[in-house]
Scaffold this motif. Structure first.
Motif, PDB file in Angstrom:
ATOM      1  N   CYS A 209      78.795  51.166  53.179  1.00  0.00           N
ATOM      2  CA  CYS A 209      78.454  49.773  52.882  1.00  0.00           C
ATOM      3  C   CYS A 209      77.374  49.757  51.796  1.00  0.00           C
ATOM      4  O   CYS A 209      76.390  50.495  51.876  1.00  0.00           O
ATOM      5  CB  CYS A 209      77.955  49.089  54.147  1.00  0.00           C
ATOM      6  SG  CYS A 209      77.272  47.457  53.845  1.00  0.00           S
ATOM      7  N   CYS A 212      74.062  47.875  53.832  1.00  0.00           N
ATOM      8  CA  CYS A 212      73.272  48.548  54.878  1.00  0.00           C
ATOM      9  C   CYS A 212      73.453  50.063  54.851  1.00  0.00           C
ATOM     10  O   CYS A 212      72.719  50.788  55.528  1.00  0.00           O
ATOM     11  CB  CYS A 212      73.624  47.997  56.262  1.00  0.00           C
ATOM     12  SG  CYS A 212      75.242  48.547  56.865  1.00  0.00           S
ATOM     13  N   CYS A 236      81.364  44.507  55.224  1.00  0.00           N
ATOM     14  CA  CYS A 236      80.890  45.384  56.295  1.00  0.00           C
ATOM     15  C   CYS A 236      80.734  44.553  57.565  1.00  0.00           C
ATOM     16  O   CYS A 236      80.039  43.525  57.554  1.00  0.00           O
ATOM     17  CB  CYS A 236      79.553  46.006  55.889  1.00  0.00           C
ATOM     18  SG  CYS A 236      78.735  46.906  57.207  1.00  0.00           S
ATOM     19  N   CYS A 239      76.778  44.827  59.140  1.00  0.00           N
ATOM     20  CA  CYS A 239      75.668  43.979  58.666  1.00  0.00           C
ATOM     21  C   CYS A 239      76.166  42.629  58.151  1.00  0.00           C
ATOM     22  O   CYS A 239      75.357  41.789  57.787  1.00  0.00           O
ATOM     23  CB  CYS A 239      74.880  44.696  57.572  1.00  0.00           C
ATOM     24  SG  CYS A 239      75.779  44.877  56.015  1.00  0.00           S
TER      25      CYS A 239
HETATM   26 ZN   LIG Z   1      76.721  46.983  56.030  1.00  0.00          ZN
END
Ligand SMILES: [Zn+2]
Ligand SMILES: [Zn+2]
Length: 281
Positions: A209, A212, A236, A239
């Motif tokens: 990601c 994050c 993602c 997050c």
């Molecule tokens: Zn993420």
């Protein structure tokens, strides 16, 4: 600094015809890119720009006070009024008088706002905007576009200090977030992120990601654009972050692709991601 206006003009006409962006938006960004270039040239021609040490990088962590350096303030402050005038001309409802007065009068305001920006502290940015009688998004827009040509200039001048081989999701030069990604198709598969602030581009992990850093395959997914195979949106589920990605055919094509402009020209992808509950960093 890349001449964004030229790349933008090449691609903008089609997007207006397709109804993706309006003629007003095009005019506004054209003026904004010209503003960036003018400021960048002013910095590049200055005989005494502020000096950075490698220990100042990334600026978000260690070098934030660069913005309070006398030479930085001397260079930055004259760029604020023309930007505010440009935004106000194209968006007559927006008023930034309090913001520009306090930034010009008090370096402490500069420290607070750059700190909140780099930490992506929406609470502090909101308070800052309220205090200056403007919206948080508008205040962030002005501050980013004001600092951008300065940071692009500083990055170019100090490019030898930027650590290579960094696979973090934050910019190795300034520490800000990526605005846009590119992925080279086929077995090359290299993936790059480009900073929303200083426009540095760095290689990033292919499966992770960009917000994050999660590498959990079950959390990562991409949404393909219904209308244009050139783009996808990487999302993602850990997050709830997303990043827009341009699919590139070859490494050579990457250098011809202006990711800062691609970001501006793809608001329909942001809308699609937001509708599905994802958000930008
Ligand atoms: Zn993420
Ligand atoms: Zn950066």
């Amino acid at each position: 600094m890349l001449n964004h206006a030229a790349y933008f003009n090449e691609r903008a006409g089609k997007l207006v015809n397709d109804g993706i962006v309006t003629r007003e938006t095009i005019d506004f960004y054209h003026a904004l890119f010209e503003y960036h270039l003018r400021q960048y040239e002013r910095y590049a021609n200055d005989p005494n720009p502020p000096e950075l040490e490698s220990t100042d990088l990334p600026i978000a962590k260690t070098g934030k006070n660069i913005f309070l350096h006398d030479d930085a303030l001397r260079l930055l402050l004259p760029g604020l009024a023309p930007l505010i005038e440009l935004v106000a001309t194209h968006h007559p409802g927006l008023v930034f008088r309090a913001l520009s007065e306090s930034l010009a009068a008090d370096p402490g305001v500069m420290r607070d706002v750059t700190g909140a920006l780099f930490e992506n502290d929406s609470g502090r940015l909101g308070e800052f905007a309220l205090k200056h009688k403007t919206g948080a998004e508008e205040a962030v827009f002005v501050v980013i576009n004001w600092l951008k040509p300065f940071l692009v200039f500083l990055r170019g001048r100090n490019r030898h200090m930027i650590p290579g081989g960094v696979t973090k999701q934050r910019c190795p030069f300034c520490g800000y977030y990526p605005a846009m990604a590119a992925i080279i198709s086929g077995k090359d598969g290299r993936r790059y992120l480009q900073c929303a602030l200083c426009e540095h581009r760095w290689q990033y992990r292919r499966i992770a990601c960009a917000v994050c850093g999660s590498e959990e395959a079950k959390d990562l997914e991409y949404l393909s654009s219904e209308t244009d195979a050139r783009y996808r949106i990487d999302v993602c589920h850990e997050c709830r972050g997303y990043i827009k990605t341009v699919r590139i055919e070859s490494a050579e094509e990457l250098d011809e692709c202006d990711l800062a402009v691609e970001n501006v020209l793809t608001p329909h992808l942001d809308s699609a991601a937001l509708r599905q509950g994802f958000r930008r960093p």
